[in-house]
Design a protein around this motif. Structure first.
Motif, PDB file in Angstrom:
ATOM      1  N   ASP A  57       6.289  -5.942  33.649  1.00  0.00           N
ATOM      2  CA  ASP A  57       7.390  -6.826  33.267  1.00  0.00           C
ATOM      3  C   ASP A  57       8.758  -6.153  33.209  1.00  0.00           C
ATOM      4  OD1 ASP A  57       5.605  -9.038  32.869  1.00  0.00           O
ATOM      5  OD2 ASP A  57       5.045  -8.149  30.943  1.00  0.00           O
ATOM      6  N   ARG A  58       8.805  -4.866  32.954  1.00  0.00           N
ATOM      7  CA  ARG A  58      10.073  -4.164  32.753  1.00  0.00           C
ATOM      8  C   ARG A  58      10.722  -3.877  34.106  1.00  0.00           C
ATOM      9  NH1 ARG A  58      12.132   1.183  31.783  1.00  0.00           N
ATOM     10  NH2 ARG A  58      13.469   1.246  29.955  1.00  0.00           N
ATOM     11  N   ILE A  59      11.859  -4.498  34.355  1.00  0.00           N
ATOM     12  CA  ILE A  59      12.576  -4.311  35.615  1.00  0.00           C
ATOM     13  C   ILE A  59      13.379  -3.026  35.536  1.00  0.00           C
ATOM     14  CG2 ILE A  59      14.434  -5.268  37.036  1.00  0.00           C
ATOM     15  CD1 ILE A  59      13.329  -8.037  36.293  1.00  0.00           C
ATOM     16  N   LYS A  60      13.336  -2.259  36.621  1.00  0.00           N
ATOM     17  CA  LYS A  60      14.034  -0.979  36.668  1.00  0.00           C
ATOM     18  C   LYS A  60      15.038  -0.983  37.819  1.00  0.00           C
ATOM     19  CE  LYS A  60       9.730   0.865  35.106  1.00  0.00           C
ATOM     20  NZ  LYS A  60       9.067  -0.416  35.239  1.00  0.00           N
ATOM     21  N   MET A  61      16.270  -0.643  37.524  1.00  0.00           N
ATOM     22  CA  MET A  61      17.308  -0.603  38.552  1.00  0.00           C
ATOM     23  C   MET A  61      16.967   0.421  39.637  1.00  0.00           C
ATOM     24  SD  MET A  61      20.733  -1.096  36.240  1.00  0.00           S
ATOM     25  CE  MET A  61      21.810  -0.749  37.606  1.00  0.00           C
ATOM     26  N   LEU A  88      14.266   1.071  40.850  1.00  0.00           N
ATOM     27  CA  LEU A  88      13.265   0.492  41.751  1.00  0.00           C
ATOM     28  C   LEU A  88      13.807  -0.785  42.399  1.00  0.00           C
ATOM     29  CD1 LEU A  88       9.992   0.957  39.665  1.00  0.00           C
ATOM     30  CD2 LEU A  88      10.968   2.466  41.400  1.00  0.00           C
ATOM     31  N   LYS A  89      15.117  -0.827  42.582  1.00  0.00           N
ATOM     32  CA  LYS A  89      15.783  -1.957  43.245  1.00  0.00           C
ATOM     33  C   LYS A  89      15.521  -3.269  42.513  1.00  0.00           C
ATOM     34  CE  LYS A  89      15.532   0.444  47.607  1.00  0.00           C
ATOM     35  NZ  LYS A  89      15.093   0.459  48.979  1.00  0.00           N
ATOM     36  N   HIS A 129      13.048  -4.178  40.562  1.00  0.00           N
ATOM     37  CA  HIS A 129      11.661  -4.624  40.574  1.00  0.00           C
ATOM     38  C   HIS A 129      10.921  -3.975  39.414  1.00  0.00           C
ATOM     39  CE1 HIS A 129      12.757  -5.389  44.791  1.00  0.00           C
ATOM     40  NE2 HIS A 129      11.880  -6.365  44.709  1.00  0.00           N
ATOM     41  N   THR A 130       9.766  -4.539  39.093  1.00  0.00           N
ATOM     42  CA  THR A 130       8.886  -3.873  38.141  1.00  0.00           C
ATOM     43  C   THR A 130       8.145  -2.758  38.893  1.00  0.00           C
ATOM     44  OG1 THR A 130       6.957  -5.255  38.581  1.00  0.00           O
ATOM     45  CG2 THR A 130       8.526  -6.049  36.913  1.00  0.00           C
ATOM     46  N   SER A 131       7.503  -1.894  38.167  1.00  0.00           N
ATOM     47  CA  SER A 131       6.748  -0.801  38.803  1.00  0.00           C
ATOM     48  C   SER A 131       5.678  -1.340  39.747  1.00  0.00           C
ATOM     49  CB  SER A 131       6.094   0.087  37.745  1.00  0.00           C
ATOM     50  OG  SER A 131       7.067   0.701  36.945  1.00  0.00           O
ATOM     51  N   ILE A 132       4.956  -2.372  39.311  1.00  0.00           N
ATOM     52  CA  ILE A 132       3.879  -2.948  40.116  1.00  0.00           C
ATOM     53  C   ILE A 132       4.448  -3.617  41.370  1.00  0.00           C
ATOM     54  CG2 ILE A 132       2.066  -4.721  40.152  1.00  0.00           C
ATOM     55  CD1 ILE A 132       1.285  -2.196  38.575  1.00  0.00           C
ATOM     56  N   GLU A 133       5.540  -4.364  41.219  1.00  0.00           N
ATOM     57  CA  GLU A 133       6.160  -5.013  42.381  1.00  0.00           C
ATOM     58  C   GLU A 133       6.591  -3.980  43.411  1.00  0.00           C
ATOM     59  OE1 GLU A 133       8.228  -8.921  40.303  1.00  0.00           O
ATOM     60  OE2 GLU A 133       9.373  -7.061  40.489  1.00  0.00           O
ATOM     61  N   PHE A 134       7.230  -2.914  42.937  1.00  0.00           N
ATOM     62  CA  PHE A 134       7.712  -1.877  43.852  1.00  0.00           C
ATOM     63  C   PHE A 134       6.553  -1.179  44.540  1.00  0.00           C
ATOM     64  CE2 PHE A 134       9.541   2.211  45.067  1.00  0.00           C
ATOM     65  CZ  PHE A 134      10.681   1.765  45.725  1.00  0.00           C
ATOM     66  N   ARG A 135       5.519  -0.860  43.786  1.00  0.00           N
ATOM     67  CA  ARG A 135       4.335  -0.212  44.364  1.00  0.00           C
ATOM     68  C   ARG A 135       3.733  -1.093  45.457  1.00  0.00           C
ATOM     69  NH1 ARG A 135      -1.188  -0.647  43.531  1.00  0.00           N
ATOM     70  NH2 ARG A 135      -2.367   1.257  43.854  1.00  0.00           N
ATOM     71  N   ASN A 136       3.589  -2.385  45.172  1.00  0.00           N
ATOM     72  CA  ASN A 136       3.020  -3.299  46.158  1.00  0.00           C
ATOM     73  C   ASN A 136       3.901  -3.417  47.399  1.00  0.00           C
ATOM     74  OD1 ASN A 136       0.743  -3.760  44.610  1.00  0.00           O
ATOM     75  ND2 ASN A 136       1.598  -5.572  43.620  1.00  0.00           N
TER      76      ASN A 136
END
Length: 76
Positions: free
Chosen positions: A52-56, A58-59, A61-68
């Motif tokens: 859930d935590r969005i990171k700048m 990672l553009k 995205h959340t960690s899981i979104e970016f990984r995927n």
């Protein structure tokens, strides 16, 4: 024999634990009645941090979104 902590993961994990402590522990120490409550709070935070935590960095995205995203690009 002693080993120096030169793993690339060490810095990442130290950074993560610093964030975790700042966001759920420092100033909240007395809100946990026992170790079980603290353990559950840590588990909940790790889920939040990854999902859930969005990171700048990672553009936005959340960690899981970016990984995927990265895995999908690698598999194309």
């Amino acid at each position: 024999m002693s080993r120096k902590g030169n793993s690339l993961d060490d810095g990442l994990m130290e950074g993560f634990f610093g964030i975790l402590k700042r966001e759920i522990f420092y100033g909240f120490e007395k809100t946990f009645k026992n170790m079980d409550e603290l353990e559950q709070a840590i588990k909940d935070y790790i889920h939040y941090y990854n999902n859930d935590r969005i990171k700048m960095v990672l553009k936005n995205h959340t960690s899981i979104e970016f990984r995927n995203m990265v895995l999908n690009k690698a598999n194309q």
